[in-house]
Design an enzyme around this catalytic site. Structure first.
Site, PDB file in Angstrom:
ATOM      1  N   ASN A  83      83.871 105.830  65.003  1.00 13.28           N
ATOM      2  CA  ASN A  83      84.122 106.034  66.278  1.00 13.28           C
ATOM      3  C   ASN A  83      84.872 107.028  67.052  1.00 13.28           C
ATOM      4  OD1 ASN A  83      85.281 103.700  64.956  1.00 13.28           O
ATOM      5  ND2 ASN A  83      86.242 103.231  67.059  1.00 13.28           N
ATOM      6  N   GLN A 139      78.028 103.629  66.322  1.00 13.84           N
ATOM      7  CA  GLN A 139      78.187 105.311  66.812  1.00 13.84           C
ATOM      8  C   GLN A 139      77.124 106.136  66.293  1.00 13.84           C
ATOM      9  OE1 GLN A 139      80.133 106.180  69.342  1.00 13.84           O
ATOM     10  NE2 GLN A 139      81.611 104.571  69.260  1.00 13.84           N
ATOM     11  N   HIS A 192      75.679  99.299  75.162  1.00 14.94           N
ATOM     12  CA  HIS A 192      76.580 100.015  75.706  1.00 14.94           C
ATOM     13  C   HIS A 192      76.945 101.364  75.368  1.00 14.94           C
ATOM     14  CE1 HIS A 192      81.081  99.353  74.523  1.00 14.94           C
ATOM     15  NE2 HIS A 192      80.441  98.248  74.104  1.00 14.94           N
ATOM     16  N   CYS A 226      90.003 100.654  72.048  1.00 19.66           N
ATOM     17  CA  CYS A 226      90.256  99.227  71.657  1.00 19.66           C
ATOM     18  C   CYS A 226      91.548  98.989  71.416  1.00 19.66           C
ATOM     19  CB  CYS A 226      89.441  98.666  70.578  1.00 19.66           C
ATOM     20  SG  CYS A 226      87.897  99.351  70.560  1.00 19.66           S
TER      21      CYS A 226
HETATM   22  C1  LIG Z   1      82.151 100.153  70.245  1.00 18.76           C
HETATM   23  C2  LIG Z   1      82.155  99.883  68.722  1.00 18.76           C
HETATM   24  C3  LIG Z   1      82.012  98.489  68.233  1.00 18.76           C
HETATM   25  C4  LIG Z   1      82.062  97.166  69.153  1.00 18.76           C
HETATM   26  O1  LIG Z   1      80.857  97.091  69.813  1.00 18.76           O
HETATM   27  P1  LIG Z   1      80.861  95.961  71.211  1.00 18.76           P
HETATM   28  O2  LIG Z   1      79.603  96.011  71.652  1.00 18.76           O
HETATM   29  O3  LIG Z   1      81.876  97.101  72.190  1.00 18.76           O
HETATM   30  O4  LIG Z   1      81.400  94.850  70.604  1.00 18.76           O
HETATM   31  C5  LIG Z   1      81.746  98.196  66.922  1.00 18.76           C
HETATM   32  N1  LIG Z   1      81.749  99.413  66.134  1.00 18.76           N
HETATM   33  C6  LIG Z   1      82.062 100.681  66.440  1.00 18.76           C
HETATM   34  C7  LIG Z   1      81.961 101.798  65.508  1.00 18.76           C
HETATM   35  C8  LIG Z   1      82.038 100.741  67.917  1.00 18.76           C
HETATM   36  O5  LIG Z   1      82.247 102.101  68.190  1.00 18.76           O
END
Ligand SMILES: *Cc1c(COP(=O)(O)O)cnc(C)c1O
Length: 384
Positions: free
Chosen positions: A150, A178, A200, A324
């Protein structure tokens, strides 16, 4: 007017997705478990949505479990395998640049008698197949490696990992949050047993995730939420119907438009990156520029505090470290793991692009960043 270059943190909902969801807040509000006519209609729509979502990753509908988020899916995948197969072994392999949803689940398991190997990555962010082979033990039950990172966008060699894992009866989970919408995903081609993605990050709503579970493994999954028989008894709770419908619409758009969309996003990312590297001295890209998805660039600006740049170029929405961990002043664990020069860790910014960005926005953003960097460097004794 702000320019949103933070699609890896979250995405705006696609108007077509929003449109598809609206009836499920209104006339189609019924509980899909109800046996009356309204409930049955909604049940049918949820079933159709599940089928669409399954198709988008080359899976079967009964292999799709809806969860509350990508994080929930990561937790469920890892904890479920750990609990169910504890009698076979208590060793798990993952890597240093995973999302916290994977890393913290592993940390939790370490407190409960499991051993975890965190594979290192090279300066491009790739795990080594040799390191993986060497980490395998007789008691290894699971390997969890993300498909796409990510923060730097690196694509990991999941197929090679799953080929090797199979020979040792090790289950394979991949966090594909991602990857979805930025490359073709086929669970069969990847050879994985479990795969996570999240609404999302693909222009669907927040608060819905998917865990794909291979049908051969499904009877072995352990429920982490007890209650009703929703989601094949693996995740109790009345379905979030509007979100499920929205996610299916988002997956349909991904299936129909993946090639055009990735071309559009790649064009904007490359325009942005090339202009920054050409027009702003002492900048470079963190991680691999080849083995990565189209949507992200992570740029180090020498002699710059990333937070200061974000304040100066206030209209641009982007991320230092990862969203995060933005409350913490710790540098990103990902950039640290790929060996970014410690003095540049705090001058690195992730820009991530998506469906609704335009060339005009990209050019405006670069102009703003350029003038902000010039001002900041003019004040910094190091930059002289
Ligand atoms: C955003 C993300 C998550 C978490 O997803 P949520 O729906 O926000 O809990 C997990 N892994 C990766 C690689 C992310 O980019």
């Amino acid at each position: 007017m702000s320019i949103y270059l933070d699609y890896s943190a979250t995405t705006p909902i696609d108007p077509r997705v929003f449109e598809a969801m609206i009836p499920y807040f209104k006339e189609k509000f019924a509980n899909p478990s109800s046996i009356h006519s309204l409930g049955r209609v909604v049940r049918e729509d949820v079933d159709k949505a599940r089928a669409t979502i399954a198709k988008s990753i080359g899976a079967e509908p009964h292999e799709i479990i809806f969860t509350a988020s990508g994080s929930s899916s990561d937790n469920m995948a890892i904890r479920s395998i750990a609990e169910k197969f504890a009698d076979r072994g208590k060793h798990i392999i993952t890597c240093a640049i995973e999302h916290k949803a994977v890393l913290q689940t592993c940390k939790y398991l370490e407190k409960h008698g499991y051993e975890v190997t965190y594979l290192p990555v090279d300066k491009e962010g790739l795990v080594s197949i040799e390191d993986f082979k060497n980490a395998i033990r007789r008691d290894t039950i699971l390997v969890s490696i993300m498909l796409v990172n990510n923060e730097i966008g690196t694509i990991q060699p999941i197929r090679e990992i799953s080929d090797i894992a199979k020979k040792h009866q090790i289950f394979v989970h991949t966090d594909a949050v991602q990857a979805m919408g930025k490359m073709k995903i086929d669970v069969g081609e990847l050879g994985v047993d479990l795969l996570t993605f999240s609404g999302h990050k693909i222009c669907a709503p927040k608060g819905i995730g998917v865990l794909y579970v291979d049908e051969n493994l499904k009877d072995d999954m352990v429920p982490l939420v007890f209650g009703g028989s929703q989601e094949f008894g693996l995740r109790a709770g009345t379905e979030n119907v509007p979100n499920i419908i929205g996610l299916a619409k988002a997956c349909e758009i991904v299936m129909d438009e993946l090639d055009e969309e990735t071309a559009h996003i790649r064009h904007l990312r490359d325009l942005f990156e090339n202009r920054i590297l050409n027009e702003i001295p002492k900048t470079y890209v963190n991680g691999s520029r080849e083995k990565r998805v189209c949507s992200v660039t992570n740029i180090a600006f020498k002699y710059i505090e990333a937070e200061a740049l974000m304040i100066y170029a206030d209209e641009i929405c982007c991320s230092t470290g990862s969203a995060c961990t933005s409350e913490s002043v710790d540098a990103s664990h990902v950039l640290y793991a790929i060996g970014v020069d410690p003095v540049d860790l705090h001058g690195s910014i992730r820009f991530s692009f998506g469906r609704f960005n335009t060339e005009e926005e990209i050019n405006r953003a670069v102009d703003m960043i350029k003038s902000s960097v010039e001002k900041l460097r003019a004040m910094s004794p190091l930059a002289q």
